[in-house]
Structures are given as structure tokens and as C-alpha cells.
Scaffold this active site. Sequence first.
Site, mmCIF file in Angstrom:
data_model
loop_
_atom_site.group_PDB
_atom_site.id
_atom_site.type_symbol
_atom_site.label_atom_id
_atom_site.label_comp_id
_atom_site.label_asym_id
_atom_site.label_seq_id
_atom_site.Cartn_x
_atom_site.Cartn_y
_atom_site.Cartn_z
ATOM 1 N N HIS A 158 1.057 -1.349 0.043
ATOM 2 C CA HIS A 158 -0.003 0.101 -0.126
ATOM 3 C C HIS A 158 0.950 1.303 0.164
ATOM 4 C CE1 HIS A 158 -3.330 -2.376 0.884
ATOM 5 N NE2 HIS A 158 -2.862 -3.082 1.952
ATOM 6 N N SER A 207 16.080 -18.347 10.462
ATOM 7 C CA SER A 207 14.777 -18.541 10.843
ATOM 8 C C SER A 207 14.109 -17.415 11.353
ATOM 9 C CB SER A 207 14.244 -19.661 11.569
ATOM 10 O OG SER A 207 14.839 -20.882 10.882
ATOM 11 N N THR A 212 15.418 -6.388 5.158
ATOM 12 C CA THR A 212 15.343 -5.202 4.646
ATOM 13 C C THR A 212 16.400 -4.685 3.788
ATOM 14 O OG1 THR A 212 16.019 -3.997 6.504
ATOM 15 C CG2 THR A 212 13.741 -4.850 6.304
ATOM 16 N N ARG A 227 20.584 -8.639 10.528
ATOM 17 C CA ARG A 227 21.721 -7.957 10.440
ATOM 18 C C ARG A 227 22.742 -9.219 10.587
ATOM 19 N NH1 ARG A 227 18.890 -5.092 14.203
ATOM 20 N NH2 ARG A 227 19.034 -3.006 14.107
#
Length: 241
Positions: A158, A207, A212, A227
Site C-alpha cells: 500500500h 529463521s 530489508t 543483521r
Amino acid sequence: MKLLLALRRGEGPLWGALKNLARRLLCFHLPVNRVSRPLFAGLYTAHVTVRELVRWMLRFFYYEPLLRSQCCAVGEGFQMETLPDVSGSGRLRIGRQVRLSGVSTFSFSNRLGEHPLIVIGDGTFIGHGCALHAASSVTIGRHCLIAAGVWIYDFDGHPYDAAARRRKEPFPATNCEPVTIGNDVWIGARATILRGVTIGDRAIVGSGAVVTRDVPPDTVVGGNPARPVRTLSRADSTPAH
């Protein structure tokens, strides 16, 4: 109602005895002993054989032809268990020796273009419950292991602006970037890979990680946001031939 309540509580000699009888009846089972074990073992083998035969027939005569009709290319040695969910209009390319375990989802969004692309490289395994969502492209390299429940998105669902969401506007083009996963990558169960991410060859995603940012080759990442945890040595990351 009063009788059932009395039975549940087991109050008094009569209701207590009836409650114990009811418990014994609920726990009753057919005995499996030296006499009956061969019978039940044979029935179990017959049950499994028939079940697997039905599954094979469904896959061979129904599920696989249906999936192939939705793909622009499928390599030799392809294996699947049941019918994946393919939604939207796009191009799905499956390489050689690819295996799909359980039910996967391949979803195409056509808000930005008519031909989004999903590519699964040779020798890659896709686990049960994985979901690949493409508005531009999601590319998975060769010999990757994608564990159960992994979600990969090349777009944000969105707009960021709340007023635009109220107006039901689609996400803008700036909210869509291709996802590229290299060769020999291992992605752990329930990890999420977000738009614009490139994962280098031989990297490992832990897991539940939410990726990002780009992951360099030979790197283990984990956490939310993901990280680096460690760098793999050449001996760790070199695939066996």
C-alpha cells in the site's frame, strides 16, 4: 441439563459410577496384540499404498498439468506434491530439478505492468507455505533451499500516505524494486524478504528474519531487521560437487 450436570460432576455413588463408566468407554480401544498386530499392520500398509497412489495420480494427471499451463517454462526433472496457488497475470519460470513441497503461492500484481516475473533456478527447493509476490520480478538462483513459510515481496502492498490508502490508491512505482537471490542460498523457515533486496551467493538467512537490506555473499544474517551474524569461511560456503 440437570442430569448432564450431575453426570459431569459425578456426585453421589450412582453418578460417580456412571461417570467412571463413561470415562472407560471413551478410553476403550481395540487391542493390538500378537494375534491382531499382523492384521492391522497389513491394513496400515494397504492404507498408505492406496493413499500414495491416489496422490501420485492426482499429481501426474491433474495438478502438474494445471501448474504447467500457468508457467512460461518448466525444466526437466521438476517435482511437486500438490497444486500451488497461482494468482494474477505474470510469467513463472521453473528451472531443472526444482522441487515444490506442499502448497506454495505465486502471486503477481499487475498494478505497474502486465508481465511481472518469478524465476526459480535449477535445483532449488521451495518449502511448504512459501509465498512469492511479484509486481516487477523475484529471481531465485540455483540450488537454493527455501524453508517452509518464507515470504518474498518485491513491492510494498500500500502507499505510505494514509489519505492515499483511504482512497484505495495503489502503491506507487517507487514502492516496487526487484528481489534477487543468488545461488546456493539457504533461507530459514518463516523468514521475510522485502523489496529491493539482493542476497549474495551462499548466504544464509536465519529463521524468522526480516531482510530489508542487501546480504553480501557468504554471510549469515538473522533478526528483525536482519543483521550480519557471521561471515562464512571458504570451507563452510563452498558447495560440494
